[in-house]
Design a protein around this motif. Structure first.
Motif, mmCIF file in Angstrom:
data_model
loop_
_atom_site.group_PDB
_atom_site.id
_atom_site.type_symbol
_atom_site.label_atom_id
_atom_site.label_comp_id
_atom_site.label_asym_id
_atom_site.label_seq_id
_atom_site.Cartn_x
_atom_site.Cartn_y
_atom_site.Cartn_z
ATOM 1 N N TRP A 1 0.671 -1.067 -0.176
ATOM 2 C CA TRP A 1 -0.169 -0.052 0.157
ATOM 3 C C TRP A 1 0.903 1.334 0.146
ATOM 4 N N PHE A 2 1.848 1.196 0.802
ATOM 5 C CA PHE A 2 2.632 2.378 0.779
ATOM 6 C C PHE A 2 3.377 2.695 -0.497
ATOM 7 N N GLY A 3 3.908 1.891 -1.336
ATOM 8 C CA GLY A 3 4.326 2.076 -2.522
ATOM 9 C C GLY A 3 3.690 2.566 -3.341
ATOM 10 N N ARG A 4 2.069 2.293 -3.405
ATOM 11 C CA ARG A 4 1.269 2.797 -4.067
ATOM 12 C C ARG A 4 0.443 4.351 -3.839
ATOM 13 N N ASN A 5 0.829 4.612 -2.472
ATOM 14 C CA ASN A 5 0.179 5.765 -1.891
ATOM 15 C C ASN A 5 1.216 6.793 -1.432
ATOM 16 N N GLY A 6 2.516 6.571 -1.331
ATOM 17 C CA GLY A 6 3.533 7.520 -0.806
ATOM 18 C C GLY A 6 4.559 7.552 -1.869
ATOM 19 N N THR A 7 5.591 8.329 -1.023
ATOM 20 C CA THR A 7 6.835 8.598 -1.860
ATOM 21 C C THR A 7 7.718 7.284 -1.645
ATOM 22 N N ASP A 8 7.554 6.536 -0.738
ATOM 23 C CA ASP A 8 8.621 5.419 -0.043
ATOM 24 C C ASP A 8 7.911 4.396 0.207
ATOM 25 N N SER A 9 8.030 3.214 -0.514
ATOM 26 C CA SER A 9 7.561 1.875 -0.226
ATOM 27 C C SER A 9 7.938 1.269 0.967
ATOM 28 N N ASP A 10 9.011 1.646 1.805
ATOM 29 C CA ASP A 10 9.219 1.125 3.159
ATOM 30 C C ASP A 10 8.123 1.692 4.013
ATOM 31 N N VAL A 11 7.499 0.507 4.765
ATOM 32 C CA VAL A 11 6.725 0.855 5.870
ATOM 33 C C VAL A 11 7.571 1.337 6.948
ATOM 34 N N ALA A 12 8.889 1.361 7.243
ATOM 35 C CA ALA A 12 9.508 1.477 8.295
ATOM 36 C C ALA A 12 9.771 3.174 8.261
ATOM 37 N N VAL A 13 9.849 3.622 7.087
ATOM 38 C CA VAL A 13 10.032 5.124 6.729
ATOM 39 C C VAL A 13 8.794 5.884 7.030
ATOM 40 N N HIS A 14 7.610 5.168 7.001
ATOM 41 C CA HIS A 14 6.381 5.938 7.468
ATOM 42 C C HIS A 14 6.117 5.812 8.812
ATOM 43 N N MET A 15 6.508 4.648 9.590
ATOM 44 C CA MET A 15 6.076 4.672 10.921
ATOM 45 C C MET A 15 7.097 4.706 11.999
ATOM 46 N N SER A 16 8.214 5.348 11.450
ATOM 47 C CA SER A 16 9.232 5.692 12.529
ATOM 48 C C SER A 16 8.620 6.895 13.240
ATOM 49 N N GLY A 17 8.128 7.784 12.607
ATOM 50 C CA GLY A 17 7.419 9.093 13.342
ATOM 51 C C GLY A 17 6.315 8.496 14.337
ATOM 52 N N ASP A 18 5.622 7.557 13.912
ATOM 53 C CA ASP A 18 4.621 7.089 14.716
ATOM 54 C C ASP A 18 5.201 6.484 16.077
ATOM 55 N N ILE A 19 6.153 5.650 16.091
ATOM 56 C CA ILE A 19 7.065 5.053 17.186
ATOM 57 C C ILE A 19 7.413 5.996 18.125
ATOM 58 N N ARG A 20 8.103 7.185 17.364
ATOM 59 C CA ARG A 20 8.476 8.267 18.290
ATOM 60 C C ARG A 20 7.309 8.909 19.127
ATOM 61 N N GLU A 21 6.200 9.117 18.209
ATOM 62 C CA GLU A 21 4.960 9.768 19.101
ATOM 63 C C GLU A 21 4.681 8.747 20.321
ATOM 64 N N GLN A 22 4.764 7.510 20.121
ATOM 65 C CA GLN A 22 4.362 6.754 20.991
ATOM 66 C C GLN A 22 5.360 7.018 22.475
#
Length: 213
Positions: A69-90
């Protein structure tokens, strides 16, 4: 059939209207992406804690990353790139609550090596972002083994929940929820209700707006 109710509220910091999950009233109201995440990647029994959110991150790995999904809807297909900020927020939430992440049950490695590696990348990038943008003391509020276990639990839970459909069909359902919830939000007023119904077996989505009396 999955049924969820959301309420139109103003975001306390952003100032924009969004849909807040009725069963987690302390959550911030969000647009359609948040509605889809809360509907499909959280269980209704989730209590909105940091621990529950890490389980939902595991669900993201199964559903969205499993369907590319991330490859089709974002600039980077790696899920970790998109979720690193979420982990920081937690980690920041834990810091605001003056507590550490609760210990997770022990888990075994996932049978899917790609999914296991994706979880590991999320943890590595998430911890790096915490150290880069927060502090070492904030990073110590998380234990890597516990984060890994919570994500594995969420992955396996979602895999069982949607086994008949598979990640690609559920990613299509996810996109339908995003699109319809955003469309309804354009005409919504404060306290309007959004009812989302999902038939995971038939891959059908029903999104309706209700108006409080």
């Amino acid at each position: 059939m999955i049924t969820r109710k959301f309420i139109c509220k103003e975001h306390p910091e952003g100032g924009f209207n969004g849909w807040r999950p009725s069963w987690m009233p302390h959550f911030d109201p969000m647009p359609g992406l948040g509605v889809a995440h809360d509907t499909l990647e959280h269980l209704v029994s989730d209590d909105g804690t940091v621990e529950a959110e890490f389980k939902a991150f595991g669900a993201i790995v199964w559903l969205r990353d499993g369907a590319s999904w991330f490859g089709r809807n974002g600039t980077d297909s790696d899920v970790a790139v998109h979720m690193s900020g979420d982990i920081r927020e937690q980690a920041e939430y834990l810091n605001s609550e003056c507590r550490r992440l609760r210990a997770a049950p022990r888990t075994q490695r996932l049978s899917d090596d790609c999914a296991e590696e994706a979880i590991e990348r999320c943890i590595q990038k998430g911890f790096k972002e915490i150290l880069d943008e927060c502090s070492e003391s904030t990073a110590r509020l998380l234990n890597r083994n516990d984060v890994r276990s919570y994500m594995r639990i969420g992955y396996r839970r979602t895999q069982r929940r949607f086994a008949a459909a598979g990640p690609h069909n559920m990613a299509w359902v996810f996109d339908q929820i995003v699109e319809q919830a955003d469309r309804k939000l354009k005409g919504a007023e404060l306290d309007d209700e959004l009812i989302v119904r999902v038939d995971a077996t038939l891959h059908r989505v029903y999104v309706d707006t209700c108006y409080p009396e």
